[in-house]
Enzyme design. Structure first.
Site, PDB file in Angstrom:
ATOM      1  N   HIS A   1      46.245  27.994  92.059  1.00  7.89           N
ATOM      2  CA  HIS A   1      45.435  29.070  91.465  1.00  7.89           C
ATOM      3  C   HIS A   1      44.008  28.930  92.000  1.00  7.89           C
ATOM      4  O   HIS A   1      43.396  29.923  92.376  1.00  7.89           O
ATOM      5  CB  HIS A   1      45.470  28.991  89.939  1.00  7.89           C
ATOM      6  CG  HIS A   1      44.847  30.173  89.266  1.00  7.89           C
ATOM      7  ND1 HIS A   1      45.207  31.462  89.556  1.00  7.89           N
ATOM      8  CD2 HIS A   1      43.857  30.265  88.335  1.00  7.89           C
ATOM      9  CE1 HIS A   1      44.485  32.299  88.828  1.00  7.89           C
ATOM     10  NE2 HIS A   1      43.655  31.599  88.090  1.00  7.89           N
TER      11      HIS A   1
ATOM     12  N   CYS B   1      44.181  36.988  84.662  1.00  9.24           N
ATOM     13  CA  CYS B   1      44.520  36.410  85.966  1.00  9.24           C
ATOM     14  C   CYS B   1      46.022  36.167  86.123  1.00  9.24           C
ATOM     15  O   CYS B   1      46.526  36.087  87.243  1.00  9.24           O
ATOM     16  CB  CYS B   1      43.784  35.092  86.162  1.00  9.24           C
ATOM     17  SG  CYS B   1      42.094  35.111  85.587  1.00  9.24           S
TER      18      CYS B   1
ATOM     19  N   HIS C   1      38.952  36.725  94.002  1.00  9.45           N
ATOM     20  CA  HIS C   1      39.865  36.654  92.852  1.00  9.45           C
ATOM     21  C   HIS C   1      40.158  38.076  92.389  1.00  9.45           C
ATOM     22  O   HIS C   1      39.296  38.756  91.840  1.00  9.45           O
ATOM     23  CB  HIS C   1      39.203  35.852  91.732  1.00  9.45           C
ATOM     24  CG  HIS C   1      40.145  35.451  90.626  1.00  9.45           C
ATOM     25  ND1 HIS C   1      41.381  36.009  90.444  1.00  9.45           N
ATOM     26  CD2 HIS C   1      40.011  34.519  89.641  1.00  9.45           C
ATOM     27  CE1 HIS C   1      41.970  35.466  89.405  1.00  9.45           C
ATOM     28  NE2 HIS C   1      41.163  34.546  88.900  1.00  9.45           N
TER      29      HIS C   1
END
Lengths: 398, 335
Positions: free
Chosen positions: A286, A149, A320
């Site tokens: 985030h 990520c 995501h």
């Protein structure tokens, strides 16, 4: 210290094209059922897919959109670096099946014809980076950050540092991720990270994980002094002021619960940018909508930013995109700074009262005004890797 | 930028698990590479490490680790044996990582549950039945940044970091450059540069055989420390930089180093030999093709050669890059 200007920026997201001037092309909508493979019996069944067949195709689209006239600035190709956040495309289930069959039947694996020769190499993000560099005619340092990520945020941090030291004069920083494929999807299902309900709900009391997405974004970074000397001030979309990184060194499965690792990255980024905490007008969170990440992140923000700047939490609406999310969401933060407005978090309905009051509102309540200042962009990776970036809007903002 | 010393080295490779001295000498790979039972016809370089149990506080942590992660843990443990290496929460970590892989037996249940009686793959069945047949912890084996995270957690390293992807030595040299720039720029007192890869598993061997040979696993960790962070020992070897170049004279020029007679040219990844000196030393002859670990092992070998009494004064570490070379330089400081 060099001031790093962002002179080109565009991303492709499940909400369409995203640019600093205009924001997302479309409003968010619920995630759809997966079309690339039958997923009805997986623990999670939704994703946010883009209509692109591969990472190469995604990268080509984004480069065309970001650089319709080629890269600006007239730099020598060897002085231009490429910093890419990307993961290898995963081994296909069919290839694993072929290897399994060969083992079961006692065939000599090394002669197995079932697996195409060079199958590994073709999936390499190193090859993708080489093709991207060739497309734009860049021949300077080329680095691929395979950091889940945090990948493309780490790539931006790497580019920022290389510009500071004079190793390069300009950089393409990109994140490219074609994520919605069976093996990666299965892997995240096994980890229990994805939303069984099919909706990412950042900071919500009912949050149950993220929705996997495709995405890609690109930035062109240059020394502001050079941009101004060339009379190109009008091309400046914003600035990358600083970067900070840390590792939790805690546990593989969870972030450090107090957010101490995230705090270290944020402190380092603010120090690198020479920005005081109260100058932060916006936090691009985030905000994965996973139970522990949102808790650790909101704890870190409460500890470091007591003035509680508004949080831009995007994953409820765009999913995501893992390796790409750092750059894609940074561009959304640039748009928020430019428009002086922060949209609410799609998917958020009821703020979790156990969290230390993150300043985020539901999307349906509409955008909120933003005071002048900089944006802190947080990106945290699986295994406890943290990257924070500080960005500012263009110089002509009132 | 402050000067950066190579202060400690640890390796895990076909020649053993330990310090830099394992990379001295020039006995070929065949002298230290027992055959892998499953692939007896192949020369492969396997590290003599059953697992990384002696390096982790609790053995159960090993369940989360791929072979590459365990090699990285072992190499780092060997490097950090040299001293206390304090201020770990600020120490950086920069690793080159490659394709991951694993034993097909770990996935066989999932694959077979996802296959029809006629032998056809059924992706719907993967979700319905296949996922129940695989250990969820395997996910931690395949993410490419996992060696970085495991090393961070095992040794408490909390500073700047990167996991750079690559199939050859370039990524490892770039990781070293990152680490040296971080330390030299004042971010933390020391940092680890390293790399790890293990292609000696069923899946990787099936997919990579013929692409690289002889295949080998390996890892190296090199501690870069600032001159003013002398503990435990600043060492004799100094990092001099990383450049793109097409030949040795232009590399030396870009590195601002004068030509000298006591220069070793060490290569990995088969850079174009036309411009290389006749006595250049390919890493593959010693260790096999260690892929993403080769840059770190090249760095470790350079440090080993320069650090020995009577060693050369300068080592150029050469990897192929876009038809030219990536060249890193280590220099021995005369005490």
């Amino acid at each position: 210290m060099r001031r790093v200007a962002i002179t080109r920026a565009a991303a492709l997201s499940p909400r369409g094209w995203l640019r600093p001037q205009s924001g997302f092309a479309h409003p968010p909508r619920p995630a759809g059922a997966i079309t690339r493979f039958p997923a009805d019996d997986f623990p999670a069944r939704t994703a946010r897919e883009l209509d692109t067949p591969s990472q190469d195709a995604l990268a080509s689209l984004v480069l065309r959109e970001t650089f319709p006239g080629g890269v600006p600035g007239g730099y020598a190709p060897e002085r231009c670096g490429l910093y890419l956040g990307a993961e290898p495309e995963r081994v296909q289930v069919a290839e694993l099946s072929a290897v399994n069959r060969a083992v079961r039947e006692g065939l000599p694996l090394v002669d197995a014809d079932a697996v195409p020769h060079g199958a590994y190499a073709r999936r390499s993000p190193g090859g993708l980076a080489a093709r991207m560099a060739a497309t734009l005619g860049l021949s300077g340092p080329r680095r691929v950050y395979a950091m889940a990520c945090a990948a493309s945020a780490a790539a931006a941090a790497g580019a920022w540092r290389a510009l500071q030291t004079g190793e390069i004069e300009a950089a393409l920083c990109a994140g490219v991720a074609s994520n919605v494929e069976p093996m990666l999807f299965a892997g995240f299902c096994l980890l229990g990270a994805m939303s069984p309900s099919g909706q990412c709900r950042p900071f919500d009391l009912q949050r149950d994980g993220f929705v996997l997405a495709d995405g890609a974004g690109a930035l062109w970074l240059e020394d502001e002094a050079r941009v101004l000397a060339q009379g190109r001030a009008g091309e400046i979309e914003g600035y990358l002021l600083g970067a900070g990184e840390s590792m939790d060194a805690h546990r593989m499965t969870d972030p450090e619960p107090s957010g101490a690792g995230a705090q270290a990255a944020i402190r380092a980024a603010l120090a690198a940018a020479r920005v005081a905490p109260d100058e932060v007008a916006l936090v691009k969170g985030h905000a994965t909508g996973t139970w522990r990440n949102d808790a650790a992140e909101s704890s870190a923000l409460a500890a470091l930013l007591p003035h509680r700047p508004p949080i831009l939490a995007l994953k409820g609406g765009i999913g995501h995109s893992i390796a790409a999310c750092g750059v894609v969401e940074l561009i959304a933060a640039l748009h928020a700074l430019r428009s002086r407005a922060v949209e609410g978090a799609y998917g958020l309905a009821q703020l979790d009262p156990a969290l230390p009051a993150p300043n985020v509102t539901p999307y349906e309540e509409g955008p909120r005004p933003l005071r002048p200042g900089v944006a802190l962009c947080n990106t945290f990776g699986f295994g406890g890797i943290n990257c924070a970036l500080v960005v500012a809007g263009p110089p002509d903002l009132p | 930028m402050m000067r950066v010393h190579v202060a400690a080295v640890g390796v895990a490779c076909a020649r053993g698990v330990g310090g830099a001295s394992l990379l001295l000498g020039d006995a070929p790979l065949a002298a230290c590479a027992p055959p892998l039972p499953q692939f007896a016809s192949l020369l492969v370089g396997r590290a003599p490490l059953a697992d990384a149990g002696e390096y982790v506080p609790q053995r159960k942590a090993l369940k989360l680790m791929s072979r590459a992660s365990q090699l990285a843990i072992a190499a780092t443990g060997e490097a950090l044996r040299s001293g206390p290496w304090d201020a770990r929460e600020e120490a950086g970590l920069f690793l080159s990582v490659g394709m991951s892989g694993g034993e097909i037996r770990d996935l066989a249940g999932m694959i077979e549950a996802s296959t029809t009686p006629e032998g056809e793959l059924d992706l719907a069945a993967l979700g319905a039945r296949g996922l129940d047949k695989v250990n969820p912890l395997l996910s931690f084996h395949v993410l490419n940044n996992m060696p970085l995270c495991h090393v961070s957690i095992t040794y408490g390293l909390g500073g700047p970091h990167a996991a750079l992807y690559g199939e050859d030595a370039a990524a490892g040299l770039q990781a070293a450059h990152h680490a040296a720039a971080t330390v030299g720029g004042g971010e933390g007192p020391w940092a680890l540069a390293g790399g790890a890869e293990s292609p000696l598993n069923t899946i990787a061997l099936a997919l990579q055989h013929g692409h690289r040979a002889p295949l080998a696993e390996g890892a190296a960790s090199v501690v870069f420390a600032r001159e003013d962070h002398a503990a435990p020992d600043p060492g004799l070897v100094v990092w001099r930089g990383l450049v793109h170049a097409g030949d040795l004279p232009s590399a030396l020029s870009a590195l601002r180093l004068p030509p000298r007679a006591d220069l070793y040219c060490l290569t990995a990844g088969h850079p174009s030999p036309a411009q290389l000196p006749a006595d250049h030393q390919p890493l593959e002859a010693l260790l096999g093709d260690t892929g993403a670990a080769s840059g770190a092992l090249l760095l470790a070998r350079g440090a080993a050669l320069l650090g020995q009494p009577g060693g050369p004064g300068l080592a150029l570490l050469v990897a192929p890059c876009d038809g030219a070379w990536l060249v890193a330089a280590l220099q021995r400081e005369e005490s």
